[in-house]
Design a protein around this motif. Structure first.
Motif, PDB file in Angstrom:
ATOM      1  N   LYS A 142       0.820  -1.320  -0.024  1.00 20.12           N
ATOM      2  CA  LYS A 142      -0.071   0.201   0.136  1.00 20.12           C
ATOM      3  C   LYS A 142       0.785   1.245   0.029  1.00 20.12           C
ATOM      4  CE  LYS A 142      -3.878  -2.036   2.392  1.00 20.12           C
ATOM      5  NZ  LYS A 142      -4.744  -2.157   3.604  1.00 20.12           N
ATOM      6  N   THR A 143       1.927   1.285   0.633  1.00 19.51           N
ATOM      7  CA  THR A 143       2.624   2.494   0.985  1.00 19.51           C
ATOM      8  C   THR A 143       3.758   2.521  -0.270  1.00 19.51           C
ATOM      9  OG1 THR A 143       4.386   1.531   2.542  1.00 19.51           O
ATOM     10  CG2 THR A 143       2.285   2.339   3.442  1.00 19.51           C
ATOM     11  N   GLY A 144       4.369   1.506  -0.672  1.00 16.34           N
ATOM     12  CA  GLY A 144       5.247   1.586  -1.696  1.00 16.34           C
ATOM     13  C   GLY A 144       6.439   1.607  -0.858  1.00 16.34           C
ATOM     14  N   LEU A 145       6.673   1.405   0.286  1.00 16.55           N
ATOM     15  CA  LEU A 145       7.981   1.508   1.480  1.00 16.55           C
ATOM     16  C   LEU A 145       8.327   0.193   1.707  1.00 16.55           C
ATOM     17  CD1 LEU A 145      10.235   3.087   2.703  1.00 16.55           C
ATOM     18  CD2 LEU A 145       8.623   3.479   4.575  1.00 16.55           C
ATOM     19  N   ILE A 146       9.554  -0.239   1.236  1.00 13.13           N
ATOM     20  CA  ILE A 146      10.175  -1.406   1.689  1.00 13.13           C
ATOM     21  C   ILE A 146      11.367  -1.338   2.754  1.00 13.13           C
ATOM     22  CG2 ILE A 146      11.515  -3.442   1.060  1.00 13.13           C
ATOM     23  CD1 ILE A 146      10.374  -3.181  -1.620  1.00 13.13           C
ATOM     24  N   LEU A 167      13.322   8.268  14.996  1.00 12.20           N
ATOM     25  CA  LEU A 167      13.597   6.992  14.496  1.00 12.20           C
ATOM     26  C   LEU A 167      14.220   7.491  12.955  1.00 12.20           C
ATOM     27  CD1 LEU A 167      10.214   5.310  14.900  1.00 12.20           C
ATOM     28  CD2 LEU A 167      12.605   4.839  16.211  1.00 12.20           C
ATOM     29  N   ILE A 168      15.238   6.492  12.664  1.00  7.42           N
ATOM     30  CA  ILE A 168      15.910   6.418  11.558  1.00  7.42           C
ATOM     31  C   ILE A 168      15.514   5.491  10.650  1.00  7.42           C
ATOM     32  CG2 ILE A 168      18.052   6.502  10.018  1.00  7.42           C
ATOM     33  CD1 ILE A 168      19.460   7.675  12.913  1.00  7.42           C
ATOM     34  N   ILE A 169      14.694   5.564   9.540  1.00  5.64           N
ATOM     35  CA  ILE A 169      14.237   4.514   8.883  1.00  5.64           C
ATOM     36  C   ILE A 169      14.733   4.341   7.383  1.00  5.64           C
ATOM     37  CG2 ILE A 169      12.034   3.509   7.710  1.00  5.64           C
ATOM     38  CD1 ILE A 169      10.428   4.896   9.931  1.00  5.64           C
ATOM     39  N   LYS A 170      15.435   3.420   7.038  1.00  6.89           N
ATOM     40  CA  LYS A 170      16.227   3.238   5.882  1.00  6.89           C
ATOM     41  C   LYS A 170      15.305   2.105   4.969  1.00  6.89           C
ATOM     42  CE  LYS A 170      20.614   4.668   7.382  1.00  6.89           C
ATOM     43  NZ  LYS A 170      22.118   4.644   7.292  1.00  6.89           N
ATOM     44  N   GLY A 171      15.473   2.233   3.600  1.00  6.41           N
ATOM     45  CA  GLY A 171      14.888   1.087   2.862  1.00  6.41           C
ATOM     46  C   GLY A 171      14.784   1.540   1.256  1.00  6.41           C
ATOM     47  N   LYS A 172      13.988   1.229   0.664  1.00 12.79           N
ATOM     48  CA  LYS A 172      13.447   1.460  -0.689  1.00 12.79           C
ATOM     49  C   LYS A 172      12.067   1.883  -0.900  1.00 12.79           C
ATOM     50  CE  LYS A 172      17.186  -1.132  -2.864  1.00 12.79           C
ATOM     51  NZ  LYS A 172      17.776  -1.720  -1.810  1.00 12.79           N
ATOM     52  N   TYR A 173      12.219   2.982  -1.924  1.00 10.91           N
ATOM     53  CA  TYR A 173      10.706   3.373  -2.163  1.00 10.91           C
ATOM     54  C   TYR A 173      10.442   3.187  -3.525  1.00 10.91           C
ATOM     55  CZ  TYR A 173       7.052   6.560  -3.178  1.00 10.91           C
ATOM     56  OH  TYR A 173       5.692   7.015  -3.512  1.00 10.91           O
ATOM     57  N   GLN A 174       9.196   2.511  -3.893  1.00 11.41           N
ATOM     58  CA  GLN A 174       8.775   2.205  -5.027  1.00 11.41           C
ATOM     59  C   GLN A 174       7.853   3.454  -5.672  1.00 11.41           C
ATOM     60  OE1 GLN A 174       9.770  -0.309  -7.824  1.00 11.41           O
ATOM     61  NE2 GLN A 174       8.671   1.399  -8.758  1.00 11.41           N
ATOM     62  N   GLN A 220       7.998   5.321 -11.409  1.00 12.65           N
ATOM     63  CA  GLN A 220       9.230   4.917 -12.093  1.00 12.65           C
ATOM     64  C   GLN A 220       9.296   3.419 -12.066  1.00 12.65           C
ATOM     65  OE1 GLN A 220      12.015   6.520  -9.111  1.00 12.65           O
ATOM     66  NE2 GLN A 220      11.662   8.780  -9.886  1.00 12.65           N
ATOM     67  N   LYS A 221      10.315   2.912 -12.706  1.00  8.97           N
ATOM     68  CA  LYS A 221      10.314   1.440 -12.793  1.00  8.97           C
ATOM     69  C   LYS A 221      10.980   0.776 -11.814  1.00  8.97           C
ATOM     70  CE  LYS A 221      12.512  -1.971 -15.869  1.00  8.97           C
ATOM     71  NZ  LYS A 221      13.046  -2.318 -17.121  1.00  8.97           N
ATOM     72  N   ASP A 222      11.989   1.363 -11.152  1.00  8.19           N
ATOM     73  CA  ASP A 222      12.842   0.538 -10.301  1.00  8.19           C
ATOM     74  C   ASP A 222      12.609   1.409  -8.853  1.00  8.19           C
ATOM     75  OD1 ASP A 222      13.675  -1.382 -11.926  1.00  8.19           O
ATOM     76  OD2 ASP A 222      15.342   0.189 -12.729  1.00  8.19           O
ATOM     77  N   PRO A 223      12.715   0.685  -7.824  1.00  3.62           N
ATOM     78  CA  PRO A 223      12.479   1.664  -6.272  1.00  3.62           C
ATOM     79  C   PRO A 223      14.137   2.129  -6.185  1.00  3.62           C
ATOM     80  CG  PRO A 223      12.976  -0.838  -5.865  1.00  3.62           C
ATOM     81  CD  PRO A 223      12.737  -0.710  -7.614  1.00  3.62           C
ATOM     82  N   VAL A 224      13.889   3.289  -5.368  1.00  2.00           N
ATOM     83  CA  VAL A 224      15.023   4.161  -5.038  1.00  2.00           C
ATOM     84  C   VAL A 224      15.167   4.055  -3.798  1.00  2.00           C
ATOM     85  CG1 VAL A 224      14.577   5.679  -6.971  1.00  2.00           C
ATOM     86  CG2 VAL A 224      13.498   6.234  -4.694  1.00  2.00           C
ATOM     87  N   PRO A 225      16.566   4.074  -3.116  1.00  6.31           N
ATOM     88  CA  PRO A 225      16.850   3.906  -1.771  1.00  6.31           C
ATOM     89  C   PRO A 225      16.330   5.444  -1.230  1.00  6.31           C
ATOM     90  CG  PRO A 225      18.740   3.679  -2.988  1.00  6.31           C
ATOM     91  CD  PRO A 225      17.567   4.086  -4.045  1.00  6.31           C
TER      92      PRO A 225
END
Length: 456
Positions: free
Chosen positions: A22-26, A96-103, A107-112
């Motif tokens: 739902k959020t696109g956040l990994i 909080l420090i949240i790191k991951g990838k967002y789709q 765009q075609k590919d997720p970004v850091p």
């Protein structure tokens, strides 16, 4: 005594609610900025840090790349225990420090991505969000609602951290430990829980030594209505002393039992004086006398009920008439309890058991009553199911002591037809006669008696 100790955690827990579909956040890792580097063992109020204190005490928590992905349900809903922190004060301005990838859907590919999310909440009365205290033993759930490449929208939910439980601690040696046991002159394993004794008319003794953190006191009890005064505590021989810091108590118990007489088992409870009334730290033993065969009592049915069934104690025989729902109730007296074993050769009998039943007379009237002096705590009712059934010399069943299968009472069942077989006149008939179910020529003179004998 049992001590209930409530343990409270000295850390706080963060759960993360994120559905990447739902959020696109990994999310790949979660850490903390401006976190304190220690906590007190005992609860207390956190002091506000001055600039020097902030430099010395506030740190960024380390994290391993991809560690969040190893947690159950990561990015699939609520991920529990995503992060543990020491307590924080609002002036620490932790985040909080949240790191991951967002789709990005465009765009075609997720970004850091990396987000710094202040630990804030809107006051209950409304207004601007402000930093909040993070309290020990409390669970905080971060609900992520909307994510864009540069921003994240979320809110914190604060709930009690109720998972887990208390710890039950029992003081050392709270329950008395039997260290020596002598039964009737024989050394007996101290782990013995059921102590069998003998009955021969002479006085016997049990000597027991137990250790505990305090003096050990014995108590006798039973769950039945039977008398337990056959076992006594020899108070004069009671000894208690402290040896190497442990209280050692020696007790002697005496009894004189008559062979073949019924005695009830006695529960011997060893209670530590320092353990108050907490039964979980009692030590319980059972003193078991020899078992005896059950004895029966019987109350003659009221003739008004039409039930004339009888129990013949001298011959251990039951007489049951073959009528609808014909039945007989027997009271069983046995300190160990009983069981009635009905063989498959008596399919025409049905048995039910109860704790109450009819009470026979103790005066000898009627003379068919059978009364016993010992407690009667079980009643068996035998009901005839088939009025066409017949009995023979092998129509027998047993009532057995639960203390010893060899101690039992065997009873014979005799089924009788209640039909009238003969009717005849006896004695001086005065000219009267009986034939074809009719009495004729009965004299009409005063004081004349005609006796009729009916046999069934």
């Amino acid at each position: 005594a049992t001590v209930n100790i409530e343990l409270k955690r000295r850390v706080s827990r963060f759960d993360i609610d994120n559905e990447s579909a739902k959020t696109g956040l990994i999310i790949e890792s979660v850490s903390l900025g401006n976190g304190r580097n220690q906590s007190t063992v005992m609860p207390g109020t956190l002091a506000e840090l001055d600039p020097a204190g902030r430099t010395a005490s506030l740190i960024q928590y380390p994290t391993a790349e991809g560690s969040y992905l190893m947690l159950p349900k990561a990015n699939q809903g609520v991920t529990e225990s995503a992060l543990y922190t020491y307590p924080l004060k609002d002036t620490d301005k932790a985040f909080l420090i949240i790191k991951g990838k967002y789709q990005n859907p465009m765009q075609k590919d997720p970004v850091p991505v990396e987000y710094h999310l202040d630990i804030q909440r809107v006051p209950d009365g409304g207004g601007a969000a402000t930093f909040m205290d993070v309290v020990a033993n409390t669970r905080y759930t971060l609900h992520i609602k909307e994510v864009m490449e540069a921003t994240i929208t979320a809110f914190f939910e604060i709930v009690d951290w109720t998972s887990g439980g208390g710890v039950i601690i029992k003081p050392d040696n709270a329950a008395p430990v039997v260290t020596a046991l002598n039964v009737e002159g024989t050394e007996t394993p101290v782990a013995t829980k059921e102590i069998s004794v003998t009955a021969d008319g002479t006085e016997k003794t049990i000597t027991l030594t137990a250790t505990a953190s305090g003096k050990v006191q014995p108590k006798f009890s039973t769950t039945t209505g039977w008398n337990i005064d056959w076992l006594t505590h020899d108070v004069a021989s009671y000894q208690s002393e402290v040896v190497d810091g442990v209280t050692t108590t020696t007790m002697t118990f005496k009894y004189t039992l008559t062979a073949d007489a019924p005695y009830v088992p006695v529960t011997l409870t060893l209670a530590n004086e320092s353990a108050s009334q907490d039964e979980s730290v009692y030590t319980k033993l059972t003193i078991v006398p020899p078992a005896t065969a059950p004895v029966l009592d019987f109350a003659t049915p009221d003739a008004a009920t039409g039930n004339f069934n009888l129990y013949d104690k001298a011959n251990n025989k039951l007489t049951i008439y073959k009528t609808s729902k014909s039945r007989i109730t027997l009271g069983a007296s046995c300190p160990f309890g009983t069981k009635l074993v009905l063989p498959n050769t008596l399919p025409w009998l049905e048995v039910s058991k109860a704790t109450t039943g009819p009470t026979p007379s103790t005066t000898g009237t009627p003379d068919t009553d059978v009364s016993v002096a010992t407690p009667v705590e079980e009643y068996y009712t035998l009901t005839l199911k088939d009025v066409t059934a017949s009995s023979d010399v092998n129509s027998k069943f047993e009532i057995i002591s639960l203390g010893d299968d060899t101690k039992k009472l065997e009873l014979t069942v005799e089924l009788l037809d209640p039909a009238i077989t003969t009717i005849e006149l006896t004695g001086t008939t005065g000219g009267a006669a009986y034939a074809d179910n009719k009495i004729t020529d009965v004299p009409r003179t005063a004081a004349t008696t005609v006796e009729v004998k009916v046999t069934s």
